[in-house]
Design a protein around this motif. Structure first.
Motif, short mmCIF file in Angstrom:
data_model
loop_
_atom_site.label_atom_id
_atom_site.label_comp_id
_atom_site.label_asym_id
_atom_site.label_seq_id
_atom_site.Cartn_x
_atom_site.Cartn_y
_atom_site.Cartn_z
N THR A 97 -25.83 118.95 89.07
CA THR A 97 -26.25 118.95 90.54
C THR A 97 -26.98 117.72 90.78
O THR A 97 -27.62 117.21 90.17
N ALA A 98 -26.20 117.05 91.87
CA ALA A 98 -26.83 115.81 92.11
C ALA A 98 -28.06 115.98 93.00
O ALA A 98 -28.38 116.93 93.90
N LEU A 99 -29.00 115.15 92.69
CA LEU A 99 -30.55 115.34 93.23
C LEU A 99 -30.83 113.99 93.93
O LEU A 99 -30.33 113.05 93.56
N THR A 100 -31.94 113.95 94.81
CA THR A 100 -32.47 112.85 95.39
C THR A 100 -34.00 112.77 95.35
O THR A 100 -34.71 113.85 95.47
N GLY A 101 -34.56 111.69 94.95
CA GLY A 101 -35.84 111.64 94.62
C GLY A 101 -36.62 110.62 95.50
O GLY A 101 -35.92 109.76 96.20
N ARG A 102 -37.96 110.49 95.37
CA ARG A 102 -38.78 109.58 96.20
C ARG A 102 -39.66 108.68 95.19
O ARG A 102 -40.22 109.45 94.39
N VAL A 103 -39.25 107.52 95.08
CA VAL A 103 -40.05 106.73 94.12
C VAL A 103 -41.43 106.40 94.75
O VAL A 103 -42.04 106.23 95.81
N SER A 104 -42.21 106.93 93.73
CA SER A 104 -43.77 106.68 93.82
C SER A 104 -44.41 105.47 93.24
O SER A 104 -45.34 104.81 93.46
N HIS A 116 -33.84 107.72 95.91
CA HIS A 116 -33.43 107.60 94.51
C HIS A 116 -32.39 108.73 94.25
O HIS A 116 -32.86 109.68 94.51
N ALA A 117 -31.54 108.41 93.40
CA ALA A 117 -30.24 109.33 93.25
C ALA A 117 -30.55 109.76 91.65
O ALA A 117 -30.78 108.64 90.80
N LEU A 118 -30.46 111.02 91.13
CA LEU A 118 -30.35 111.43 89.69
C LEU A 118 -29.63 112.56 89.44
O LEU A 118 -29.20 113.31 90.73
N LEU A 119 -29.37 113.17 88.50
CA LEU A 119 -28.75 114.49 88.26
C LEU A 119 -29.38 115.25 87.33
O LEU A 119 -29.77 115.07 86.52
N ARG A 120 -29.07 116.74 87.57
CA ARG A 120 -29.47 117.72 86.84
C ARG A 120 -28.22 118.20 85.95
O ARG A 120 -27.28 118.57 86.68
N VAL A 121 -27.91 118.14 84.98
CA VAL A 121 -26.62 118.28 84.21
C VAL A 121 -26.79 119.38 83.00
O VAL A 121 -27.72 119.64 82.42
N GLU A 122 -25.64 120.04 82.92
CA GLU A 122 -25.32 121.14 81.91
C GLU A 122 -24.23 120.90 80.87
O GLU A 122 -23.15 120.02 81.55
N THR A 123 -24.47 121.11 79.81
CA THR A 123 -23.30 120.91 78.79
C THR A 123 -22.68 122.20 78.39
O THR A 123 -23.21 123.32 78.75
N ALA A 124 -21.37 122.12 77.85
CA ALA A 124 -20.64 123.34 77.40
C ALA A 124 -21.46 124.09 76.00
O ALA A 124 -20.84 125.04 75.85
N ASP A 125 -22.07 123.42 75.44
CA ASP A 125 -22.61 123.77 74.18
C ASP A 125 -24.02 124.00 73.98
O ASP A 125 -24.50 124.10 72.80
N ALA A 129 -30.84 122.57 80.50
CA ALA A 129 -30.35 121.74 81.56
C ALA A 129 -31.09 120.24 81.03
O ALA A 129 -32.07 120.40 80.35
N TRP A 130 -30.32 119.22 81.70
CA TRP A 130 -30.90 118.12 81.36
C TRP A 130 -31.10 117.22 82.51
O TRP A 130 -30.19 117.02 83.49
N LEU A 141 -33.48 106.01 78.11
CA LEU A 141 -32.35 105.93 77.32
C LEU A 141 -31.41 107.13 77.35
O LEU A 141 -30.07 106.92 77.31
N GLU A 142 -31.78 108.29 77.37
CA GLU A 142 -31.23 109.60 77.12
C GLU A 142 -31.53 110.58 77.84
O GLU A 142 -32.84 110.39 78.44
N PRO A 143 -30.80 111.57 78.25
CA PRO A 143 -31.42 112.74 79.28
C PRO A 143 -32.73 113.40 78.47
O PRO A 143 -33.04 113.15 77.29
N LEU A 144 -33.31 113.85 79.67
CA LEU A 144 -34.77 114.51 79.17
C LEU A 144 -34.46 116.11 79.42
O LEU A 144 -33.82 116.39 80.41
N GLU A 145 -34.84 116.98 78.60
CA GLU A 145 -34.52 118.51 78.86
C GLU A 145 -35.41 118.63 80.08
O GLU A 145 -36.50 118.20 80.51
#
Length: 293
Positions: A97-104, A116-125, A129-130, A141-145
């Motif tokens: 899911t694409a999301l939009t944020g407000r930089v603080s 600001h643009a960011l994503l909530r992502v799901e994987t098959a295994d 969500a990330w 560097l890498e996705p956060l849970e």
């Protein structure tokens, strides 16, 4: 898994993109692949707003974005980065899911536009969500849970924390707000700072077009008046803000150097891996000189 529609994954030159970010693993929609894609993207493609300084627009159609960020090996800001990453995830079969944020950046009492643009992502295994944030220019560097209280120490010691803020102290009822924190704050030796706030309300390409127009053209946009460039790695973060070059490290130490306009093309190439042709280099220098900086 669900994906917001219209990200043009079928138009992506996937091989070229994977080569650009140094990805050589299995591109199946797994958590391991997501981590590698995220890390490769944020450490390979710089953050920059130079097209605005060069008097040109910032188109968000996928053909333009991948021509700039992939074929011409330039960088971009969050809307461009996330547009490209979303197309890659869609092509590879991830749900998101694409999301939009407000930089603080610590300004808790200042309600800023959603730029600001960011994503909530799901994987098959994996059932979790990330949060994927490839376009901020300063990691992670890498996705956060995607869970309240998630923390991560990455690379040489960059730290991130995700918090669910309830309903933003009651000012926006019935809407759950989240905030991403970072330590140290980019360019400082300080501790935790709230970097941006966002909700889980889905965004679509047209929403990014609107935010992108504001960022690229509005006189109050931080990116419409001076060069701003970042390059992020596991152990160092470089930022060019106007004519100030700052190098930050995970331990909070920083070095700063003031540049002359004529130094910009060489610094862009040597530090940020952004090589401008002779015409654009001269145009950028002239633009900064004309501003009186």
């Amino acid at each position: 898994m669900t994906t917001t529609p219209g990200w043009d994954g079928e138009q992506l030159d996937l091989d070229a993109y994977l080569h650009r970010i140094g990805f050589d693993g299995d591109p199946a929609p797994t958590l391991a692949a997501l981590r590698a894609l995220h890390r490769g993207h944020v450490t390979s493609i710089p953050f920059e707003n130079l097209e605005i300084m060069l008097g040109r627009g910032v188109p968000l159609d996928l053909a333009s974005v991948q021509d700039k960020l992939v074929r011409r090996r330039r960088g971009g800001y969050c809307f461009e980065h996330t547009r490209l990453f979303a197309a890659a995830l869609e092509r590879l079969g991830f749900g998101f899911t694409a999301l939009t944020g407000r930089v603080s950046m610590g300004s808790e009492n200042k309600f800023r536009p959603a730029t600001h643009a960011l994503l909530r992502v799901e994987t098959a295994d994996d059932e979790r969500a990330w949060l994927c944030d490839v376009g901020f220019g300063a990691g992670p560097l890498e996705p956060l849970e995607f869970v309240d209280g998630a923390t991560a120490t990455q690379g040489g010691g960059w730290r991130y924390r995700l918090e669910r803020l309830g309903t933003l102290d009651g000012r926006v009822p019935h809407v759950a707000w989240w905030s991403l924190f970072q330590a140290p704050a980019p360019g400082t030796a300080d501790g935790w700072v709230d970097r941006h706030n966002f909700t889980e309300t889905p965004s679509f390409p047209i929403d990014y077009e609107v935010g992108n127009h504001f960022v690229a053209t509005h006189p109050r946009s931080p990116f419409s008046a001076r060069p701003y460039v970042q390059r992020y790695a596991a152990d160092v973060h470089h930022a060019l803000d106007d004519l100030t070059l700052t190098t930050s490290r995970p331990d909070g130490s920083t070095d700063k150097r003031e540049l002359s306009p004529s130094e910009l093309p060489a610094v862009l190439a040597d530090v940020f891996d952004i090589v401008l042709d002779a015409s654009d280099a001269a145009r950028l220098v002239a633009s900064v000189e004309a501003s009186g900086r």
